[in-house]
Design a protein around this motif. Structure first.
Motif, short mmCIF file in Angstrom:
data_model
loop_
_atom_site.label_atom_id
_atom_site.label_comp_id
_atom_site.label_asym_id
_atom_site.label_seq_id
_atom_site.Cartn_x
_atom_site.Cartn_y
_atom_site.Cartn_z
N VAL A 123 -28.05 -18.04 32.81
CA VAL A 123 -28.51 -16.82 32.14
C VAL A 123 -29.13 -17.09 30.77
O VAL A 123 -29.59 -16.16 30.11
CB VAL A 123 -27.35 -15.81 31.96
CG1 VAL A 123 -26.80 -15.40 33.31
CG2 VAL A 123 -26.26 -16.40 31.07
N THR A 130 -32.12 -14.90 28.90
CA THR A 130 -33.38 -14.65 29.61
C THR A 130 -33.35 -13.28 30.29
O THR A 130 -32.40 -12.92 30.99
CB THR A 130 -33.64 -15.73 30.67
OG1 THR A 130 -32.53 -15.82 31.57
CG2 THR A 130 -33.86 -17.07 30.02
N VAL A 131 -34.41 -12.52 30.07
CA VAL A 131 -34.58 -11.19 30.67
C VAL A 131 -36.00 -11.11 31.24
O VAL A 131 -36.87 -11.94 30.91
CB VAL A 131 -34.35 -10.05 29.66
CG1 VAL A 131 -32.94 -10.10 29.10
CG2 VAL A 131 -35.37 -10.13 28.52
N SER A 132 -36.23 -10.13 32.08
CA SER A 132 -37.54 -10.01 32.71
C SER A 132 -37.87 -8.56 32.97
O SER A 132 -36.99 -7.76 33.29
CB SER A 132 -37.56 -10.80 34.03
OG SER A 132 -38.80 -10.65 34.70
N ASP A 134 -39.53 -6.10 35.54
CA ASP A 134 -39.80 -6.11 36.98
C ASP A 134 -40.28 -4.73 37.39
O ASP A 134 -39.54 -3.75 37.25
CB ASP A 134 -38.54 -6.50 37.75
CG ASP A 134 -38.83 -6.77 39.22
OD1 ASP A 134 -40.02 -6.84 39.59
OD2 ASP A 134 -37.87 -6.89 40.00
N GLU A 169 -31.59 -8.48 33.33
CA GLU A 169 -31.03 -9.77 32.93
C GLU A 169 -31.20 -10.71 34.12
O GLU A 169 -30.66 -10.46 35.20
CB GLU A 169 -29.55 -9.61 32.55
CG GLU A 169 -28.93 -10.89 32.04
CD GLU A 169 -27.46 -10.68 31.68
OE1 GLU A 169 -27.04 -11.17 30.62
OE2 GLU A 169 -26.75 -10.03 32.47
N THR A 170 -31.95 -11.80 33.94
CA THR A 170 -32.36 -12.60 35.09
C THR A 170 -31.20 -13.30 35.79
O THR A 170 -31.22 -13.46 37.00
CB THR A 170 -33.40 -13.65 34.65
OG1 THR A 170 -32.84 -14.45 33.61
CG2 THR A 170 -34.66 -12.97 34.15
N ARG A 173 -29.00 -10.18 37.30
CA ARG A 173 -29.78 -9.08 37.87
C ARG A 173 -29.27 -7.71 37.40
O ARG A 173 -29.50 -6.69 38.04
CB ARG A 173 -29.81 -9.13 39.40
CG ARG A 173 -30.42 -10.41 39.95
CD ARG A 173 -30.49 -10.38 41.46
NE ARG A 173 -31.04 -11.64 41.97
CZ ARG A 173 -31.20 -11.90 43.27
NH1 ARG A 173 -30.85 -10.99 44.16
NH2 ARG A 173 -31.70 -13.05 43.65
N LEU A 205 -39.28 -13.13 30.20
CA LEU A 205 -40.10 -13.79 31.21
C LEU A 205 -41.06 -12.76 31.78
O LEU A 205 -40.63 -11.77 32.38
CB LEU A 205 -39.21 -14.37 32.31
CG LEU A 205 -38.07 -15.28 31.84
CD1 LEU A 205 -37.25 -15.76 33.04
CD2 LEU A 205 -38.60 -16.45 31.04
#
Length: 248
Positions: A123, A130-132, A134, A169-170, A173, A205
């Motif tokens: 994480v 790391t976050v994304s 989507d 949150e990658t 999820r 990301l």
């Protein structure tokens, strides 16, 4: 071997308002507080109280392929010996309409957020969580006049569709935030509405491609870092080259 576990169920007309083990994540006290905050508590105690309605809506998300009555049957399946209501699909639709969207939204805002601890594997990248972003633009909704006016109608879908954008949150999820609306808003536009959820310890990301520098500037203003994909026709200046030790 038989493994048994005791699940606390509310009494009386509130009995169907539970989700088994998930009640530990969405306890009765939290639902009641959200209902009170949004002024959605029933004015008189019916066979289908507002608290039961919240758990019914959550169960609909768990079982999206079945109808209202079958979802209700799943809520009441473990209540052997308890006298519970047997509502019609119309009564459940009325319950959903009476409840409205406000308490569900408030419940989401309370529960949404990062779940990983600093020691959770997968994480983090260095000091950053790391976050994304989507997004999805193929979410179909009912073909009603109200939805057609709000969302418009696309040429390649029989039903109106809406744009959904989430910040995730990658590693786990977990949803940190979500917004939705007409597809014309665009992914970058909807992602901009979630920037207030970013923190300086986050690495975003982004694989959608950047249409301009305004979004990057808005992300940088939050203190978060960005790792993204550039379009092939963009030529950005090289400010410095990072060695392997710097990137580690």
């Amino acid at each position: 071997m038989a493994i048994t576990r005791t699940v606390t169920v509310a009494a009386g007309r509130f009995a169907p308002g539970h989700l088994g083990e998930l009640a530990a994540v969405v306890p009765f006290e939290l639902v009641d507080a959200v209902l009170e905050e949004t002024r959605s508590i029933q004015r008189r105690l019916r066979d289908l109280p507002s608290r039961v309605g919240v758990y019914f809506l959550l169960a609909m998300c768990l079982f999206p392929e079945v109808g209202y009555r079958l979802v209700w049957d799943k809520l009441a399946a473990g209540l052997d010996g308890v006298s519970v209501a047997g509502p019609t699909p119309k009564a459940l639709r009325d319950l959903r309409g009476r409840l409205g969207a406000a308490p569900v939204r408030a419940l989401f805002e309370v529960l949404a957020g990062p779940l990983a601890r600093p020691t959770t594997p997968g994480v983090r990248f260095g000091p950053f969580r790391t976050v994304s972003f989507d997004g999805c633009s193929s979410q179909k909704v009912a073909d009603s006049e109200r939805n057609r006016v709000w969302l418009g109608r696309t040429s390649h879908h029989g039903y109106p569709t809406m744009e959904l954008m989430t910040l995730v949150e990658t590693g786990t999820r977990a949803l940190i935030g979500a917004v939705f609306g007409p597809p014309a808003g665009g992914e970058t536009g909807y992602a901009s509405r979630l920037l207030h959820l970013l923190r300086p310890d986050m690495l975003v990301l982004w694989d959608k491609g950047f249409d301009g520098n305004s979004f990057l500037a808005a992300v940088n203003a939050t203190g978060a870092q960005v790792l993204g994909r550039l379009r092939a026709n963009r030529r950005t200046p090289v400010l410095t080259r990072l060695g392997a030790r710097t990137c580690r």
